[in-house]
Scaffold this active site. Sequence first.
Site, PDB file in Angstrom:
ATOM      1  N   ARG A  84       0.816  -1.214   0.000  1.00  0.00           N
ATOM      2  CA  ARG A  84       0.000   0.000   0.000  1.00  0.00           C
ATOM      3  C   ARG A  84       0.856   1.274   0.000  1.00  0.00           C
ATOM      4  O   ARG A  84       0.380   2.362  -0.333  1.00  0.00           O
ATOM      5  CB  ARG A  84      -0.897  -0.029   1.240  1.00  0.00           C
ATOM      6  CG  ARG A  84      -1.959   1.031   1.318  1.00  0.00           C
ATOM      7  CD  ARG A  84      -2.657   0.985   2.658  1.00  0.00           C
ATOM      8  NE  ARG A  84      -3.489  -0.196   2.789  1.00  0.00           N
ATOM      9  CZ  ARG A  84      -4.761  -0.256   2.416  1.00  0.00           C
ATOM     10  NH1 ARG A  84      -5.345   0.798   1.885  1.00  0.00           N
ATOM     11  NH2 ARG A  84      -5.459  -1.359   2.568  1.00  0.00           N
ATOM     12  N   GLY A  85       2.119   1.096   0.415  1.00  0.00           N
ATOM     13  CA  GLY A  85       2.964   2.284   0.566  1.00  0.00           C
ATOM     14  C   GLY A  85       2.860   2.846   1.970  1.00  0.00           C
ATOM     15  O   GLY A  85       3.540   3.808   2.332  1.00  0.00           O
TER      16      GLY A  85
ATOM     17  N   THR B 262      -3.537 -10.883   4.395  1.00  0.00           N
ATOM     18  CA  THR B 262      -3.858  -9.947   3.305  1.00  0.00           C
ATOM     19  C   THR B 262      -5.241  -9.316   3.447  1.00  0.00           C
ATOM     20  O   THR B 262      -5.621  -8.493   2.616  1.00  0.00           O
ATOM     21  CB  THR B 262      -3.753 -10.668   1.952  1.00  0.00           C
ATOM     22  OG1 THR B 262      -4.383 -11.947   2.087  1.00  0.00           O
ATOM     23  CG2 THR B 262      -2.303 -10.853   1.541  1.00  0.00           C
TER      24      THR B 262
ATOM     25  N   SER C 150      -9.118  -8.183   3.559  1.00  0.00           N
ATOM     26  CA  SER C 150     -10.346  -8.316   2.770  1.00  0.00           C
ATOM     27  C   SER C 150     -10.520  -7.093   1.883  1.00  0.00           C
ATOM     28  O   SER C 150      -9.821  -6.091   2.039  1.00  0.00           O
ATOM     29  CB  SER C 150     -11.543  -8.451   3.710  1.00  0.00           C
ATOM     30  OG  SER C 150     -11.618  -7.313   4.556  1.00  0.00           O
TER      31      SER C 150
ATOM     32  N   HIS D 283     -18.357   6.463  41.166  1.00  0.00           N
ATOM     33  CA  HIS D 283     -19.535   7.293  40.944  1.00  0.00           C
ATOM     34  C   HIS D 283     -19.082   8.735  40.715  1.00  0.00           C
ATOM     35  O   HIS D 283     -18.124   9.168  41.365  1.00  0.00           O
ATOM     36  CB  HIS D 283     -20.440   7.225  42.173  1.00  0.00           C
ATOM     37  CG  HIS D 283     -21.630   8.125  42.094  1.00  0.00           C
ATOM     38  ND1 HIS D 283     -22.731   7.824  41.314  1.00  0.00           N
ATOM     39  CD2 HIS D 283     -21.885   9.319  42.681  1.00  0.00           C
ATOM     40  CE1 HIS D 283     -23.614   8.803  41.428  1.00  0.00           C
ATOM     41  NE2 HIS D 283     -23.123   9.729  42.253  1.00  0.00           N
TER      42      HIS D 283
END
Length: 472
Positions: free
Chosen positions: A36-37, A149, A151, A451
Amino acid sequence: MAESFDVIVIGGGPGGYVCAIRAAQLGLKTACVENRGALGGTCLNVGCIPSKALLQSSHLFDEANHAFAGHGIKVGKVEIDLPTMMARKDDVVKQNTTGIEFLFKKNKVTYIKGTGRIAKAARGAHEIAVKTLDGKDESYTTKYVVLATGSEVTPLPGITIDEKQIVSSTGALTLDKIPKSLVVIGAGVIGLEMGSVWRRLGAEVTVIEYLDFILPSMDGEVRKQMQRILERQGMKFKLGAKVTKAVAAKGGVTLSVEPAKGGAAEEVKADVVLVAVGRRPYTAGLGLAEAGVTLTNRSFVQADENFQTNVEGIFAIGDVIGGQMLAHKAEDEGVACAELMAGQTAHINYDAIAGVVYTWPEVAGIGKTEEQLKEAGVAYKTGKFPFTANSRARANGDTDGFVKILADATTDRVLGCHIVGPAAGDLIMEVALGMEFGAAAEDIARTCHAHPQLGEAVKEAALSVDKRAIHI
Ligand code: NAD
């Protein structure tokens, strides 16, 4: 001679990069191949992180428009500067992806920028061929391969995604103007999150869903309540309907919509259409067939409970093996897979993985739904507590929703928890921890909760399992 590694992880998303870091921590010589870089996969680059940046920005805009006045804050006319909002989102992504590069350096993981493929499966010395991003062919050998890898977007027949007028989740993160009308196909997680972003920013949003309900993986009561809330916020739903065609033209997109059970088609028009009907495993070009790696009949890589495929030394984790397509599930599988490769034992409790939808209010679910327990014939008790009865939710002005805990009728063990409410995704984590330790509802009920906090609603729901909630 080709450089040799103990582990080569193909894919640098949440499953892959976490696996690589853990393997390196355990002393294995590790490389991660990513094309993807940038590291971080879909989640960091075009998924979880940019969408959360836009969800936060659009939530603030919504609050300024609709909630500030009630707090006695006058802001006058609030305007959107979309380029700044988008630049901020891009900056958030960059901080996260470069952060992983730093972690790779720190842990001595070799980052190989390119597309990896199994060139030859050979026990103990698998060959990985890489086409680098600058066009070179490289070759490495490795004892273990981890396929991570992920989806890709599932396409819809009859609809061409152009990422301008007909967009996937990726294009929905980069629209250059606010559409007047947005049709979302699919009332799942992406549809409701990105639909919320653009609705808050001013688009008229219609969600078309094939099923008769939204958020199919969630508990039935949660689905109903969330639909009511989203409708009140202005989102429209067309349920039990399918889109058979979408044609983009200069003036907008024309969709053909038919009842899912059959009947006459109608035409729906929109400026922009978001296709969000799920994701499918990404296995193209990995050389799996040549390596003899078996896929399931739904095209996921087949892996056993130790992430081992049918080819010795080739493992697979994350979205590519199916199950819940969630970054945190992939991360945990990455850690477990690395530990197994290093000779340790590892295990994942798939019954204690929370699913969260980052709308506002948020939706979170873990363990079994009521529908699943009924179908399995399990006797269970239900404890429920609404945020209208939680003092902090009232103080915040965020009282939509409830916490529901399902516990075994005999043993009181927590079997599931379902929350619609402010910060539901954070609140559910104490139940996740409890479930990891086999907690009974009484264990959560007897844990002192500070609380005033939203988490007191979780405690009260646990008390309510035994019909002894205090504040309702
Ligand atoms: P999804 O599976 O959550 O929802 C898809 C929806 O589309 C379903 O409701 C389905 O019934 C509907 N659908 C399918 N075909 C249709 C058709 N032809 N017409 C109309 N409706 C149709 O998928 P998604 O929202 O695309 O998300 C993809 C994956 O990414 C999911 O596994 C999700 O868990 C994950 N994701 C998670 C988060 C998160 O954890 N917050 C955020 C985004 C995505």
